[in-house]
Design a protein around this motif. Structure first.
Motif, short mmCIF file in Angstrom:
data_model
loop_
_atom_site.label_atom_id
_atom_site.label_comp_id
_atom_site.label_asym_id
_atom_site.label_seq_id
_atom_site.Cartn_x
_atom_site.Cartn_y
_atom_site.Cartn_z
N SER A 67 -30.65 83.72 17.27
CA SER A 67 -30.93 83.18 18.60
C SER A 67 -32.38 82.70 18.70
O SER A 67 -32.67 81.65 19.29
CB SER A 67 -30.64 84.24 19.66
N TRP A 68 -33.31 83.46 18.11
CA TRP A 68 -34.71 83.02 18.08
C TRP A 68 -34.85 81.74 17.26
O TRP A 68 -35.55 80.80 17.66
CB TRP A 68 -35.60 84.11 17.47
N ALA A 69 -34.19 81.70 16.11
CA ALA A 69 -34.30 80.52 15.24
C ALA A 69 -33.76 79.27 15.93
O ALA A 69 -34.20 78.16 15.64
CB ALA A 69 -33.55 80.77 13.93
N CYS A 70 -32.80 79.47 16.85
CA CYS A 70 -32.25 78.33 17.59
C CYS A 70 -33.06 78.03 18.85
O CYS A 70 -32.72 77.10 19.60
CB CYS A 70 -30.80 78.62 17.98
N GLY A 71 -34.11 78.83 19.09
CA GLY A 71 -34.98 78.58 20.25
C GLY A 71 -34.47 79.14 21.55
O GLY A 71 -34.95 78.76 22.62
N SER A 72 -33.52 80.12 21.50
CA SER A 72 -32.90 80.62 22.73
C SER A 72 -33.48 81.94 23.21
O SER A 72 -33.47 82.22 24.41
CB SER A 72 -31.39 80.80 22.51
N MET A 117 -44.48 87.36 1.12
CA MET A 117 -44.21 86.23 0.22
C MET A 117 -42.96 86.49 -0.62
O MET A 117 -42.21 85.56 -0.95
CB MET A 117 -45.40 85.99 -0.70
N LEU A 118 -42.71 87.77 -0.96
CA LEU A 118 -41.54 88.10 -1.76
C LEU A 118 -40.25 87.83 -0.98
O LEU A 118 -39.25 87.37 -1.55
CB LEU A 118 -41.59 89.57 -2.18
N TYR A 119 -40.27 88.15 0.30
CA TYR A 119 -39.07 88.01 1.12
C TYR A 119 -38.93 86.62 1.73
O TYR A 119 -37.82 86.18 2.04
CB TYR A 119 -39.07 89.04 2.25
N PHE A 120 -40.05 85.96 1.93
CA PHE A 120 -40.04 84.65 2.60
C PHE A 120 -40.85 83.65 1.79
O PHE A 120 -41.91 83.17 2.23
CB PHE A 120 -40.59 84.78 4.03
N PRO A 121 -40.38 83.31 0.60
CA PRO A 121 -41.15 82.42 -0.29
C PRO A 121 -41.30 81.00 0.26
O PRO A 121 -42.15 80.25 -0.23
CB PRO A 121 -40.34 82.42 -1.59
N HIS A 122 -40.50 80.65 1.25
CA HIS A 122 -40.63 79.31 1.83
C HIS A 122 -41.89 79.17 2.66
O HIS A 122 -42.28 78.05 3.01
CB HIS A 122 -39.40 79.00 2.69
N LEU A 123 -42.52 80.30 3.02
CA LEU A 123 -43.79 80.25 3.75
C LEU A 123 -44.92 80.41 2.75
O LEU A 123 -45.05 81.46 2.12
CB LEU A 123 -43.83 81.35 4.80
N HIS A 124 -45.76 79.42 2.62
CA HIS A 124 -46.78 79.45 1.58
C HIS A 124 -48.19 79.61 2.13
O HIS A 124 -49.15 79.65 1.37
CB HIS A 124 -46.72 78.16 0.74
N HIS A 172 -45.31 73.16 11.45
CA HIS A 172 -44.43 72.83 10.33
C HIS A 172 -43.87 74.10 9.68
O HIS A 172 -42.67 74.19 9.38
CB HIS A 172 -45.21 72.00 9.31
N LEU A 173 -44.73 75.11 9.49
CA LEU A 173 -44.29 76.38 8.90
C LEU A 173 -43.26 77.06 9.80
O LEU A 173 -42.26 77.61 9.32
CB LEU A 173 -45.48 77.31 8.68
N LYS A 174 -43.52 77.02 11.09
CA LYS A 174 -42.59 77.63 12.05
C LYS A 174 -41.23 76.95 11.98
O LYS A 174 -40.18 77.63 12.00
CB LYS A 174 -43.18 77.52 13.45
N SER A 175 -41.23 75.63 11.88
CA SER A 175 -39.97 74.89 11.79
C SER A 175 -39.21 75.25 10.52
O SER A 175 -37.99 75.46 10.55
CB SER A 175 -40.27 73.39 11.83
N ILE A 176 -39.93 75.34 9.40
CA ILE A 176 -39.29 75.72 8.12
C ILE A 176 -38.70 77.12 8.23
O ILE A 176 -37.57 77.37 7.78
CB ILE A 176 -40.32 75.65 6.97
N HIS A 177 -39.46 78.03 8.83
CA HIS A 177 -39.03 79.42 8.93
C HIS A 177 -37.79 79.54 9.82
O HIS A 177 -36.85 80.28 9.51
CB HIS A 177 -40.18 80.26 9.49
#
Length: 661
Positions: free
Chosen positions: A175-180, A212-219, A64-69
């Motif tokens: 490209s990584w975020a799109c899974g390529s 956490m400062l740069y990627f607050p969506h990951l908790h 789930h975290l990976k998908s959000i990221h």
């Protein structure tokens, strides 16, 4: 069984019937029932199968975290980095508009003695000297290596300003975020040095708190750090780093939970003391790589720029149906086409063609590099007023706007000039105040603000010119403006000499001579393009465009011929070969091709080998060979061995050939 207060804890609630008592061997918590109500506590530990119960939850959480990221990074990198996004109609899509430059695997190498833009041009012709590598494969072993025995942990990608380092990192993240691409990594963390450098001084962070400062969506970073071999940290822009990266004196730091300075965290990530199984990708201009110990680097790659086919791909994507026409005209303008290996220069030309359509006609197309930058400067001035008053402005309108904005432009160009003198590319709000610049004086096509006060942990703003060459152009423009205003104490101070009371041509010529002396003496050629722009600004065609900045005076065309004559004389002196080549580029800006044409005539009639060439003519020969379209296979040294100075002047070009005889 009755509930009683614990005698040792008066006033507190009774213990629960279930209490955590121990840790399991695998690190999980055991749950043990406790029987209360007697003097003896009986513990009945229960074994829990972690594989069947806890692990699926953990994997589900990580997934789930990976998908959000991925979704967040896909959003952040959806548009390509634009040096001046305000001047384009819409931001180009990363997935549709990225043109991958030529990337090679190379070495750290010694410091260069050539301006990095010219050095990269030379390297672009050495196509067989280094192995070509795809951007998505920078962490893959070579085909001859075994993946199991070869692990590439730290990769450094070097390249000159504007060659596409940040664009490449953004594309690869997208490209990584799109899974390529980079599918071997579960998490990628882009941490630009530009932003790391602007963290509040003296603050300490654990690695987890910093992320956490740069990627607050990951908790749940503890879960992410549980598999560090699946993490990649991207440290973009080492040349923009203001942190003290001291590898010899920085203490070892291995805990992701213990606080340390950002510099300490970065050093230990690169060393491998902190998260030794994580991977690191660093990008930098070549000039800044000296601070990285080679023992910590597993692979060096270099972005060489666009090949001819990639130049064509870029303009066809950017300009659509007009692309082929533009490319055909550009190929006739060798001076411009030879600069198109730099993606940023292609972007600059594309902006001009989009915003000033008449420049796409062959007779109206810029004839030299200075004219390109002058038109771009005019577009930025015009846009600033279109943005503020809502009216569409053209390059022609900008001529009328120059006079009313002359103070701001002079202050901005003075900041560029002083920054160039001290090799300073980043400016603080205090710097802007010192130069009497405010929001209205910052032309958004020329200056970028890359940190916002309200962006997370950052409490500072910082500014830079949109590209190093834009700063170099504005520095030359400052000299022209300063020398053009009569009866004014000159601020031009390469040698603290004043142009007081001189006519414009004499003042500009004096300024050029001082600039030329400094450029010739520069060991790294950092003033080469500045000098080239100064020559171009001596031309009447550019001064007519800039008339509103230059005051009321009668143009005396002799200044350009004076400068050209001075360059011809300088080429006969004992100068470094690289500086000689730059002086020939300067002659090109002055549209003086007499030396080059003479050499071409010698080559055409077959008399070159029988002629005794002067030092200047040897440099012109090097220039002709450098800009030739012919295949650079074999270079014969025999005709030049007996002339030491001739051989020395040809040395920058000889290295472009596949073999020497």
């Amino acid at each position: 069984m009755e509930n009683k207060e614990s005698p040792s804890s008066p006033g507190k609630a009774a213990p629960s019937a279930l209490r955590s008592m121990a840790k399991a061997e695998g690190g999980s918590t055991q749950i043990a029932p406790i029987i209360m109500g007697s003097n003896n506590t009986i513990q009945l530990p229960i074994s829990i199968n972690m594989t069947q119960t806890m692990m699926p939850n953990t994997e589900k959480s990580l997934s789930h975290l990976k998908s959000i990221h991925r979704e967040e990074l896909q959003r952040r990198c959806a548009s390509l980095f634009e040096y001046s996004s305000w001047l384009v109609q819409c931001k180009p899509s990363t997935s549709k508009n990225f043109t991958e430059p030529w990337l090679t695997e190379g070495e750290m190498g010694p410091a260069s003695h050539t301006h990095e833009a010219l050095e990269a041009f030379y390297q672009l012709h050495q196509r067989n000297s280094n192995r070509t590598i795809k951007l998505a494969d920078i962490f893959h072993p070579r085909p001859t290596e075994q993946p199991e025995s070869t692990r590439i942990r730290v990769v450094v990608t070097k390249g000159i300003a504007g060659i596409g380092k940040t664009v490449c990192t953004d594309w690869l993240v997208h490209s990584w975020a799109c899974g390529s691409s980079l599918t071997q990594f579960d998490f990628i963390f882009p941490l630009p040095f530009q932003k790391l450098s602007l963290l509040p001084a003296g603050h300490l962070y654990s690695l987890i708190n910093l992320l956490m400062l740069y990627f607050p969506h990951l908790h749940c970073f503890e879960q992410v750090m549980a598999s560090p071999n699946r993490c990649l940290f991207i440290l973009d822009g080492l040349d923009e780093c203001q942190l003290p990266l001291e590898f010899t004196s920085c203490p070892e730091h291995s805990s992701v939970l213990e606080p340390a300075s950002p510099a300490c965290l970065v050093v230990n990530l690169i060393r491998g003391s902190l998260l030794p199984r994580a991977s690191v990708w660093i990008t930098s201009r070549p000039v800044a790589l000296g601070c990285l110990p080679s023992c910590h680097i597993d692979r060096i790659t270099e972005i060489q720029g666009f090949l001819d086919s990639q130049i064509e791909e870029f303009f066809n994507r950017r300009l659509g149906n007009c692309g082929d026409k533009i490319i055909a005209i550009l190929k006739k303008q060798k001076t411009l086409f030879n600069m198109c290996y730099i993606p940023a220069f292609c972007w600059l030309l594309a902006i001009i063609f989009e915003r000033s359509p008449k420049t796409t006609e062959e007779e109206c197309m810029p004839k030299n590099v200075t004219e390109v930058y002058t038109i771009f400067f005019m577009l930025a001035v015009a846009y600033q007023h279109h943005r503020s008053d809502g009216n569409q402005r053209s390059v022609e309108d900008a001529k009328d706007l120059l006079w009313s904005n002359s103070t701001n432009i002079q202050n901005l160009s003075r900041m560029a000039y002083n920054g160039l003198r001290f090799q300073k590319m980043f400016f603080s709000p205090q710097d802007l105040e010192d130069y009497n610049l405010n929001g209205s004086g910052l032309y958004q096509g020329l200056v970028k603000e890359f940190v916002s006060e309200n962006n997370g942990p950052f409490c500072q703003k910082a500014y830079s010119f949109v590209h190093l060459t834009v700063q170099e152009y504005l520095a030359a423009l400052f000299v022209l403006i300063d020398c053009s205003v009569p009866h004014k104490r000159s601020l031009f101070s390469l040698h603290k000499e004043l142009c007081l009371g001189r006519s414009v041509p004499k003042g500009l010529f004096s300024a050029f001579k001082k600039a030329c002396e400094d450029a010739i003496q520069s060991p790294v050629g950092h003033l080469d393009l500045f000098l080239r722009f100064l020559c171009g600004l001596a031309m009447e065609s550019n001064q007519c465009l800039l008339q509103g900045l230059l005051g009321d005076y009668e143009e005396e065309p002799s200044v350009a011929s004076q400068i050209a004559k001075y360059i011809h004389e300088a080429l006969e002196k004992n100068l470094a070969p690289e500086r000689c080549l730059n002086l020939l580029h300067c002659l090109g800006e002055l549209r003086d091709n007499s030396l080059v044409e003479k050499i071409k005539d010698f080559m055409a009639n077959g008399s070159l080998s029988s002629r005794s060439l002067s030092s200047a003519e040897y440099s012109a020969l090097a220039f002709v060979l450098e800009t030739s379209d012919e295949a650079l296979d074999v270079f014969s040294l025999n005709p030049y061995v007996s002339v030491p100075d001739g051989l020395r002047r040809l040395s920058p070009v000889a290295k472009l050939y596949r073999s020497l005889q």
